[in-house]
Write a protein that holds these residues in place. Structure first.
Motif, PDB file in Angstrom:
ATOM      1  N   LEU A 126       0.821  -1.210   0.000  1.00 40.76           N
ATOM      2  CA  LEU A 126       0.000   0.000   0.000  1.00 40.76           C
ATOM      3  C   LEU A 126       0.856   1.261   0.000  1.00 40.76           C
ATOM      4  CD1 LEU A 126      -2.859   1.223   0.202  1.00 40.76           C
ATOM      5  CD2 LEU A 126      -2.642   1.083   2.699  1.00 40.76           C
ATOM      6  N   ASN A 127       2.070   1.169   0.525  1.00 39.49           N
ATOM      7  CA  ASN A 127       2.964   2.318   0.531  1.00 39.49           C
ATOM      8  C   ASN A 127       3.193   2.856  -0.875  1.00 39.49           C
ATOM      9  OD1 ASN A 127       5.064   4.024   2.035  1.00 39.49           O
ATOM     10  ND2 ASN A 127       6.308   3.081   0.447  1.00 39.49           N
ATOM     11  N   SER A 128       3.238   1.961  -1.854  1.00 43.39           N
ATOM     12  CA  SER A 128       3.442   2.374  -3.245  1.00 43.39           C
ATOM     13  C   SER A 128       2.255   3.150  -3.781  1.00 43.39           C
ATOM     14  CB  SER A 128       3.693   1.143  -4.125  1.00 43.39           C
ATOM     15  OG  SER A 128       4.862   0.468  -3.726  1.00 43.39           O
ATOM     16  N   THR A 129       1.082   2.907  -3.226  1.00 45.81           N
ATOM     17  CA  THR A 129      -0.115   3.652  -3.620  1.00 45.81           C
ATOM     18  C   THR A 129      -0.154   5.011  -2.944  1.00 45.81           C
ATOM     19  OG1 THR A 129      -1.283   1.532  -3.754  1.00 45.81           O
ATOM     20  CG2 THR A 129      -2.620   3.521  -3.836  1.00 45.81           C
ATOM     21  N   LEU A 130       0.308   5.082  -1.714  1.00 49.67           N
ATOM     22  CA  LEU A 130       0.197   6.309  -0.932  1.00 49.67           C
ATOM     23  C   LEU A 130       1.240   7.360  -1.319  1.00 49.67           C
ATOM     24  CD1 LEU A 130      -0.544   4.844   2.617  1.00 49.67           C
ATOM     25  CD2 LEU A 130      -2.163   5.816   0.969  1.00 49.67           C
TER      26      LEU A 130
END
Length: 327
Positions: free
Chosen positions: A288-292
């Protein structure tokens, strides 16, 4: 009854060595599949906007944005390759073969460790920019940053090739049956890898960010001590700029730690937790870090919002659009 057994197998023709289809609860598997697929599409789209913006607009060709571009590329690959791969690996039979499983594991290690490396480079860049601004233009040039980015990707590829060498040379050796993709790393090597690729980089990032924050606050206080009108105006602008940079770095750091720590904590805890459903959601949080990251850019960087508007409205297709002022 024999037909029912064949239906439950990943490869019915290999009844003696085939894995059974995953037996996780239907709602849990469907939820995980939906979340990964949805965030995969969102991650690819958002990071593609960052890649196009930084690559197209000449005004954005700066050392800092070059680092953001590298991070966006790794985040883009997370959404394009790793999230769909996890859908296959955790919620369905792995039908791509042992060699593709080994390559998938290898690529996932490269991408994630490069993301951590990019975060370290970004923290160093901001540290020099705020703590030593007079020497920043000479010490941090676009050419030097490009070399560092290339070295980051190269070192990540070489380092992780050693971690998964046995798996690459003997694909499927740790699989108990056909139709699964097992990620196996020796406990000693795995612990050492976590120290090198996570604990040590996080320590560096935290130390640099804390130093940046302290310097930004101290400079803002020093500026407030001046009493002339011109100096006062400069102090207000400088204070806002430096505190905004410190705030942006703080948000990036907190999001990074919040997304990465649960996964590495589960990994350190042992194999008994890796088979639990909590491991799947810690991995989802990890990705999810890559999305945020691009969402944070949109919140704190006006140039990104303006660039997205120009991209979405297809104005970048017009002649000379690369010279448009973004700031």
């Amino acid at each position: 009854m024999e037909l029912q057994v064949e239906v439950d197998l990943c490869f019915p023709l290999l009844s003696n060595s085939s894995c059974r289809k995953p037996k996780s609860a239907l709602s849990e598997a469907a939820l995980l599949r939906f979340l990964l697929f949805s965030f995969s599409v969102i991650t690819v789209a958002l990071n593609l906007l960052v890649i196009i913006a930084v690559s197209h607009f000449r005004q954005l060709h700066t050392p800092t944005n070059t680092l953001l571009l590298s991070l966006a590329v790794s985040d883009f690959l997370v959404g394009l390759l790793l999230m769909p791969g996890e859908i296959l690996r955790n919620t369905a039979c792995w039908l791509l073969g042992d060699l593709m499983c080994s390559l998938y594991n290898y690529v996932s290690y490269i991408i994630t460790s490069t993301s951590v490396g990019d975060m370290v480079l970004i923290s160093v860049d901001r540290y020099v920019a705020i703590c030593d601004p007079l020497h920043y233009p000479s010490r941090v040039t676009e050419r030097k940053v490009k070399v560092c980015v290339c070295l980051c990707w190269l070192c990540s590829a070489l380092y992780n090739s050693g971690i998964v060498m046995s798996d690459l040379t003997h694909p499927g050796r740790f699989n108990s049956c056909h139709g699964e993709c097992v990620i196996f790393v020796d406990s000693i090597i795995g612990t050492l890898d976590i120290v090198i690729t996570f604990i040590a980089p996080v320590f560096v990032i935290v130390v640099l960010y804390m130093r940046v924050f302290v310097v930004a606050v101290s400079q803002a206080r020093a500026m407030r001590s001046h009493v002339t009108a011109v100096t006062l105006q400069l102090s207000v602008a400088t204070k806002k700029s430096e505190l905004k940079a410190a705030r942006t770095l703080g948000v990036l750091m907190l999001v990074f730690l919040s997304c990465f720590c649960p996964y590495y904590c589960v990994s350190l805890a042992g194999d008994e937790l890796l088979s639990d459903s909590s491991a799947s959601y810690s991995l989802f949080l990890f990705y999810l870090n890559s999305t945020l990251n691009p969402v944070i850019y949109a919140m704190f960087y006006p140039w990104f919002r303006k660039a997205v508007n120009l991209i979405v409205t297809l104005q970048i297709l017009q002649p000379g659009s690369s010279e448009v002022s973004i700031h």
